[in-house]
Enzyme design. Structure first.
Site, PDB file in Angstrom:
ATOM      1  CE  LYS A  56      -3.666  -2.647   1.021  1.00  0.00           C
ATOM      2  NZ  LYS A  56      -4.813  -2.858   0.145  1.00  0.00           N
TER       3      LYS A  56
ATOM      4  CG  HIS B 185      -7.576 -10.053  -5.824  1.00  0.00           C
ATOM      5  ND1 HIS B 185      -8.826  -9.498  -6.020  1.00  0.00           N
ATOM      6  CD2 HIS B 185      -7.142  -9.597  -4.629  1.00  0.00           C
ATOM      7  CE1 HIS B 185      -9.115  -8.732  -4.971  1.00  0.00           C
ATOM      8  NE2 HIS B 185      -8.116  -8.779  -4.113  1.00  0.00           N
TER       9      HIS B 185
END
EC number: 4.1.1.39
Length: 465
Positions: free
Chosen positions: A165, A284
């Site tokens: 992130k 994902h």
């Protein structure tokens, strides 16, 4: 004599309560909400018809084939307890309706046009039974759980990951630096976020190069095998394979794909490439909640999970039970066993409608990710067991001292939980105490415990039985 033209009720042809299902049939359990005035038998038969051989009127070309051989059949209907005008319709499809080795074709039939059908107010596919005869036409996961452990030389514990992130906006070099810090601190994997592909601020080739450098540097320092899920998802299949080829040339162990937005055809192609070239494949599930979050319409995630095991992937995100994203415990455990185990018994308490035999298809590691931190570690270790990947994004990078100490905190917490479990302690009851004890020996863990001691995501799960 001409054929008998006109419209006739679906149930006359497609509702067959006496039908005995065959071992080779694909079985589906649909949650059907008929429009007012439509009887459940007609609704169930309509689903069977529209997802197999039927259309709205009789056509003369019906006489040129054997409908009895090819039609889907609604063979059982039960009402849903506690819901008015909602039914589970069980439909059997003959195997010959489906192309071998194609999840795309299977879904185009079973969850195709029928979901827009006017006679139904809503329709949800709850579960599928894939027969061994069809399963054997798929390669499945590129490698599976055991081969992955052998490649990584990591045994007896869950694997640890971290999503880098901020997910968008970092330059490739800064991104690689974050990867290095996390891997150096003790994580097994770091991860591209699902929406990191090849944007103007960080082109894919630059990211791959800096991440590979980070992996090799961290491996040299720690003596452990490390990986970063390099997201190969792209706008075309050709570009996706090009990225996977570059990853292989760099010698990294794993790539990644967004299988729902990328599509099953692309995913299966990538899975085949990964098996042929020794790459692990992380999956994902971005977009899954568009399909699976409504209780009465769409498709349950357990079906998407089964489809992924056929199409191919070595890891897939599967909720956390305890973090920030949707996932009720029993239901989550239901699709976790469907991903990992070779043979899964019918268990309605977990939402498993059919016994599923995976024959020789390898298992998939479930990934717990989303809003989890060190205080969750005992619960995650207990719920998911050793064969899982626990991913702490904010729970690593949000550490007050930085990424590497955040990784240290997670690794120490995990090792403490695994050791406590192996000594016979009850993680559910003694979890907090186990973490507190471990934090006495690790300043990094103590700091993490302090930051996240009050964080909870307490909302009712939508996905209930």
């Amino acid at each position: 004599v001409g054929f008998k033209a006109g419209v006739k009720d679906y149930k006359l042809t497609y509702y067959t309560p006496d039908y005995e299902t065959k071992d080779t049939d694909i079985l589906a359990a649909f949650r059907v909400t008929p429009q007012p005035g439509v009887p459940p038998e007609e609704a169930g038969a309509a689903v069977a018809a529209e997802s197999s051989t039927g259309t709205w009127t009789t056509v003369w070309t019906d006489g040129l084939t054997s409908l009895d051989r090819y039609k889907g059949r609604c063979y059982h209907i039960e009402s849903v307890a506690g819901e008015e005008n909602q039914y589970i319709a069980y439909v059997a499809y003959p195997l010959d309706l489906f192309e071998e080795g194609s999840v795309t074709n299977m879904f185009t039939s079973i969850v195709g046009n029928v979901f827009g059908f006017k006679a139904l107010r809503a329709l949800r596919l709850e579960d599928l039974r894939i027969p061994p005869a069809y399963t054997k036409t798929f390669q499945g996961p590129p490698h599976g759980i055991q081969v992955e452990r052998d490649k990584l030389n990591k045994y007896g514990r869950p694997l640890l990951g971290c999503t880098i992130k901020p997910k968008l906006g970092l330059s490739a070099k800064n991104y690689g630096r974050a990867v290095y810090e996390c891997l150096r601190g003790g994580l097994d994997f770091t991860k591209d976020d699902e929406n990191v592909n090849s944007q103007p601020f960080m082109r894919w080739r630059d990211r791959f190069l800096f991440c590979a450098e980070a992996i090799y540097k961290a491996q040299a320092e720690t003596g452990e095998i490390k990986g970063h899920y390099l997201n190969a998802t792209a706008g075309t299949c050709e570009e996706m394979i090009k990225r996977a080829v570059f990853a292989r040339e760099l010698g990294v162990p794993i790539v990644m794909h967004d299988y729902l937005t990328g599509g099953f055809t692309a995913n299966t192609s990538l899975a085949h490439y990964c098996r042929d070239n020794g790459l692990l494949l992380h999956i994902h599930r971005a977009m899954h909640a568009v399909i699976d979050r409504q209780k009465n319409h769409g498709m349950h995630f357990r079906v998407l999970a089964k489809a992924l095991r056929l199409s191919g992937g070595d890891h897939i995100h599967a909720g956390t039970v305890v973090g920030k994203l949707e996932g009720e415990r029993e239901i989550t455990l239901g699709f976790v066993v469907l991903l990992r185990d070779d043979f899964v018994e019918k268990d309605r308490s977990r939402g498993i409608y059919f016994t599923q035999d995976w024959v020789s298809i390898p298992g998939v590691l479930p990934v717990a990710s989303g809003g989890i931190h060190v205080w969750h570690m005992p619960a995650l270790t207990e719920i998911f067991g050793d064969d899982s990947v626990l991913q702490f994004g904010g729970g690593t990078l949000g550490h007050p001292w930085g990424n590497a100490p955040g990784a240290v905190a997670n690794r120490v917490a995990l090792e403490a939980c695994v050791r406590a479990r192996n000594e016979g302690r009850d993680l559910a009851r003694e979890g907090n105490e186990i973490i507190r004890e471990a934090s006495k020996w690790s300043l990094e863990l103590a700091a993490a415990c302090e930051v996240w001691k009050e964080i909870k995501f307490d909302f009712e799960a939508m996905d209930t039985l």
